[in-house]
Write a protein that holds these residues in place. Structure first.
Motif, PDB file in Angstrom:
ATOM      1  N   LYS A  68     -20.153  -3.304  -2.949  1.00 39.74           N
ATOM      2  CA  LYS A  68     -20.356  -4.718  -3.268  1.00 39.74           C
ATOM      3  C   LYS A  68     -19.486  -5.142  -4.445  1.00 39.74           C
ATOM      4  CE  LYS A  68     -24.049  -7.998  -4.335  1.00 39.74           C
ATOM      5  NZ  LYS A  68     -25.494  -8.142  -4.557  1.00 39.74           N
ATOM      6  N   ARG A  69     -19.462  -4.323  -5.478  1.00 44.03           N
ATOM      7  CA  ARG A  69     -18.670  -4.653  -6.665  1.00 44.03           C
ATOM      8  C   ARG A  69     -17.177  -4.647  -6.355  1.00 44.03           C
ATOM      9  NH1 ARG A  69     -20.046  -0.856 -11.128  1.00 44.03           N
ATOM     10  NH2 ARG A  69     -18.717   0.539  -9.971  1.00 44.03           N
ATOM     11  N   GLU A  70     -16.723  -3.630  -5.629  1.00 43.84           N
ATOM     12  CA  GLU A  70     -15.292  -3.521  -5.340  1.00 43.84           C
ATOM     13  C   GLU A  70     -14.815  -4.621  -4.393  1.00 43.84           C
ATOM     14  OE1 GLU A  70     -13.201  -1.661  -6.939  1.00 43.84           O
ATOM     15  OE2 GLU A  70     -14.781  -0.656  -8.063  1.00 43.84           O
ATOM     16  N   VAL A  71     -15.602  -4.947  -3.382  1.00 43.53           N
ATOM     17  CA  VAL A  71     -15.203  -6.010  -2.450  1.00 43.53           C
ATOM     18  C   VAL A  71     -15.201  -7.354  -3.175  1.00 43.53           C
ATOM     19  CG1 VAL A  71     -15.848  -7.247  -0.353  1.00 43.53           C
ATOM     20  CG2 VAL A  71     -15.887  -4.765  -0.384  1.00 43.53           C
ATOM     21  N   SER A  72     -16.147  -7.560  -4.090  1.00 43.91           N
ATOM     22  CA  SER A  72     -16.149  -8.797  -4.885  1.00 43.91           C
ATOM     23  C   SER A  72     -14.864  -8.908  -5.700  1.00 43.91           C
ATOM     24  CB  SER A  72     -17.367  -8.833  -5.810  1.00 43.91           C
ATOM     25  OG  SER A  72     -18.545  -8.889  -5.069  1.00 43.91           O
ATOM     26  N   GLN A  73     -14.440  -7.806  -6.285  1.00 45.40           N
ATOM     27  CA  GLN A  73     -13.179  -7.804  -7.034  1.00 45.40           C
ATOM     28  C   GLN A  73     -11.994  -8.100  -6.113  1.00 45.40           C
ATOM     29  OE1 GLN A  73     -12.414  -7.602 -10.299  1.00 45.40           O
ATOM     30  NE2 GLN A  73     -14.617  -7.764 -10.646  1.00 45.40           N
ATOM     31  N   MET A  74     -12.019  -7.520  -4.909  1.00 47.92           N
ATOM     32  CA  MET A  74     -10.931  -7.770  -3.959  1.00 47.92           C
ATOM     33  C   MET A  74     -10.890  -9.230  -3.543  1.00 47.92           C
ATOM     34  SD  MET A  74     -10.797  -4.577  -1.367  1.00 47.92           S
ATOM     35  CE  MET A  74     -11.981  -3.317  -1.806  1.00 47.92           C
ATOM     36  N   LEU A  75     -12.049  -9.856  -3.394  1.00 50.87           N
ATOM     37  CA  LEU A  75     -12.088 -11.272  -3.021  1.00 50.87           C
ATOM     38  C   LEU A  75     -11.469 -12.135  -4.117  1.00 50.87           C
ATOM     39  CD1 LEU A  75     -15.590 -11.590  -1.359  1.00 50.87           C
ATOM     40  CD2 LEU A  75     -13.383 -11.800  -0.246  1.00 50.87           C
ATOM     41  N   LEU A  76     -11.638 -11.730  -5.359  1.00 50.16           N
ATOM     42  CA  LEU A  76     -11.066 -12.501  -6.461  1.00 50.16           C
ATOM     43  C   LEU A  76      -9.558 -12.342  -6.556  1.00 50.16           C
ATOM     44  CD1 LEU A  76     -13.675 -11.892  -9.300  1.00 50.16           C
ATOM     45  CD2 LEU A  76     -13.230 -14.015  -8.083  1.00 50.16           C
ATOM     46  N   SER A  77      -9.056 -11.114  -6.384  1.00 47.67           N
ATOM     47  CA  SER A  77      -7.638 -10.925  -6.659  1.00 47.67           C
ATOM     48  C   SER A  77      -6.883 -10.079  -5.646  1.00 47.67           C
ATOM     49  CB  SER A  77      -7.478 -10.273  -8.033  1.00 47.67           C
ATOM     50  OG  SER A  77      -8.125  -9.007  -8.037  1.00 47.67           O
ATOM     51  N   GLY A  78      -7.566  -9.350  -4.779  1.00 47.61           N
ATOM     52  CA  GLY A  78      -6.861  -8.400  -3.931  1.00 47.61           C
ATOM     53  C   GLY A  78      -6.424  -8.927  -2.591  1.00 47.61           C
ATOM     54  N   ILE A  79      -7.243  -9.728  -1.943  1.00 49.25           N
ATOM     55  CA  ILE A  79      -6.934 -10.189  -0.589  1.00 49.25           C
ATOM     56  C   ILE A  79      -6.013 -11.396  -0.682  1.00 49.25           C
ATOM     57  CG2 ILE A  79      -7.898 -11.079   1.557  1.00 49.25           C
ATOM     58  CD1 ILE A  79     -10.433  -9.501   0.947  1.00 49.25           C
ATOM     59  N   LYS A  80      -4.831 -11.261  -0.124  1.00 41.25           N
ATOM     60  CA  LYS A  80      -3.811 -12.312  -0.233  1.00 41.25           C
ATOM     61  C   LYS A  80      -3.838 -13.315   0.913  1.00 41.25           C
ATOM     62  CE  LYS A  80      -2.023 -10.378  -3.856  1.00 41.25           C
ATOM     63  NZ  LYS A  80      -2.549 -10.768  -5.133  1.00 41.25           N
ATOM     64  N   ASP A  81      -4.691 -13.093   1.903  1.00 41.57           N
ATOM     65  CA  ASP A  81      -4.758 -13.986   3.064  1.00 41.57           C
ATOM     66  C   ASP A  81      -5.246 -15.366   2.621  1.00 41.57           C
ATOM     67  OD1 ASP A  81      -5.097 -15.223   5.510  1.00 41.57           O
ATOM     68  OD2 ASP A  81      -5.964 -13.457   6.467  1.00 41.57           O
ATOM     69  N   ASP A  82      -4.480 -16.400   2.931  1.00 43.73           N
ATOM     70  CA  ASP A  82      -4.834 -17.768   2.520  1.00 43.73           C
ATOM     71  C   ASP A  82      -6.114 -18.254   3.187  1.00 43.73           C
ATOM     72  OD1 ASP A  82      -2.658 -17.949   0.857  1.00 43.73           O
ATOM     73  OD2 ASP A  82      -1.372 -18.868   2.381  1.00 43.73           O
ATOM     74  N   ARG A  83      -6.430 -17.728   4.352  1.00 40.70           N
ATOM     75  CA  ARG A  83      -7.644 -18.158   5.048  1.00 40.70           C
ATOM     76  C   ARG A  83      -8.911 -17.786   4.279  1.00 40.70           C
ATOM     77  NH1 ARG A  83      -6.626 -15.489  10.754  1.00 40.70           N
ATOM     78  NH2 ARG A  83      -5.948 -13.861   9.344  1.00 40.70           N
ATOM     79  N   ALA A 105      -8.692  -8.821   7.480  1.00 42.05           N
ATOM     80  CA  ALA A 105      -8.433  -8.022   6.273  1.00 42.05           C
ATOM     81  C   ALA A 105      -9.295  -6.765   6.204  1.00 42.05           C
ATOM     82  CB  ALA A 105      -8.685  -8.880   5.034  1.00 42.05           C
ATOM     83  N   THR A 106     -10.052  -6.444   7.257  1.00 41.11           N
ATOM     84  CA  THR A 106     -10.943  -5.283   7.192  1.00 41.11           C
ATOM     85  C   THR A 106     -10.181  -3.973   6.982  1.00 41.11           C
ATOM     86  OG1 THR A 106     -10.985  -5.170   9.600  1.00 41.11           O
ATOM     87  CG2 THR A 106     -12.816  -6.286   8.536  1.00 41.11           C
ATOM     88  N   GLY A 107      -9.022  -3.834   7.596  1.00 43.30           N
ATOM     89  CA  GLY A 107      -8.227  -2.622   7.393  1.00 43.30           C
ATOM     90  C   GLY A 107      -7.793  -2.465   5.953  1.00 43.30           C
ATOM     91  N   PHE A 108      -7.321  -3.558   5.357  1.00 38.77           N
ATOM     92  CA  PHE A 108      -6.927  -3.535   3.954  1.00 38.77           C
ATOM     93  C   PHE A 108      -8.116  -3.208   3.055  1.00 38.77           C
ATOM     94  CE2 PHE A 108      -6.807  -5.943  -0.040  1.00 38.77           C
ATOM     95  CZ  PHE A 108      -5.743  -5.308  -0.671  1.00 38.77           C
ATOM     96  N   VAL A 109      -9.257  -3.846   3.335  1.00 35.67           N
ATOM     97  CA  VAL A 109     -10.452  -3.625   2.512  1.00 35.67           C
ATOM     98  C   VAL A 109     -10.887  -2.167   2.613  1.00 35.67           C
ATOM     99  CG1 VAL A 109     -12.904  -4.207   2.280  1.00 35.67           C
ATOM    100  CG2 VAL A 109     -11.232  -6.021   2.605  1.00 35.67           C
ATOM    101  N   ARG A 110     -10.861  -1.616   3.798  1.00 34.54           N
ATOM    102  CA  ARG A 110     -11.277  -0.221   3.972  1.00 34.54           C
ATOM    103  C   ARG A 110     -10.335   0.729   3.240  1.00 34.54           C
ATOM    104  NH1 ARG A 110     -11.356   3.782   8.946  1.00 34.54           N
ATOM    105  NH2 ARG A 110     -12.927   5.199   8.135  1.00 34.54           N
ATOM    106  N   SER A 111      -9.031   0.486   3.330  1.00 31.48           N
ATOM    107  CA  SER A 111      -8.090   1.371   2.640  1.00 31.48           C
ATOM    108  C   SER A 111      -8.236   1.254   1.129  1.00 31.48           C
ATOM    109  CB  SER A 111      -6.651   1.081   3.078  1.00 31.48           C
ATOM    110  OG  SER A 111      -6.250  -0.202   2.651  1.00 31.48           O
TER     111      SER A 111
END
Length: 130
Positions: A15-30, A73-79
């Motif tokens: 939960k913590r790591e995915v929240s961080q990814m949502l803030l800065s890691g996932i580059k998909d504009d959608r 983005a599930t593949g990116f999130v999993r990696s």
């Protein structure tokens, strides 16, 4: 089979790591189309699957677009989870929309409307019969 305490710890880490990814890691504009927050993570007992529940604030089109971006983005999130969290096997990730906040808001508005209707229909001066 992992202990329930370990499952809870892994779920909190995800939960913590995915929240961080949502803030800065996932580059998909959608993904940025609606305001997204992780509400809950459920990890299977064997730590092989993780359901990530997200709450999305915005129009229905923005919600659909955001969910499409998250699913792509599930593949990116999993990696990324594999690199950030030390587990033997990184769990499969599944994003699900959590509509519980919207349902709660709807219930609260219905209760408020009922309360207002009761106040209007009740006489203002209650006369007690003796």
């Amino acid at each position: 089979m992992a202990t329930s305490r370990r499952i809870e710890r892994v779920a909190e880490l995800i939960k913590r790591e995915v929240s961080q990814m949502l803030l800065s890691g996932i580059k998909d504009d959608r993904v940025g189309a609606g305001i997204v927050s992780v509400t809950d993570v459920q990890v299977a007992g064997d730590l092989q699957h993780a359901k990530i529940f997200v709450s999305i604030y915005g129009t229905s089109e923005a919600k659909a677009e955001t969910m499409a971006g998250l699913k792509s983005a599930t593949g990116f999130v999993r990696s990324e989870l594999g690199q950030r969290i030390r587990l033997r096997r990184t769990p499969e990730v599944l994003f699900l929309e959590d509509a519980s906040l919207e349902r709660g808001d709807k219930v609260l508005s219905l209760l408020n409307r009922l309360s207002q209707e009761r106040e209007r229909s009740a006489p203002s001066d209650l006369v007690e019969e003796e």
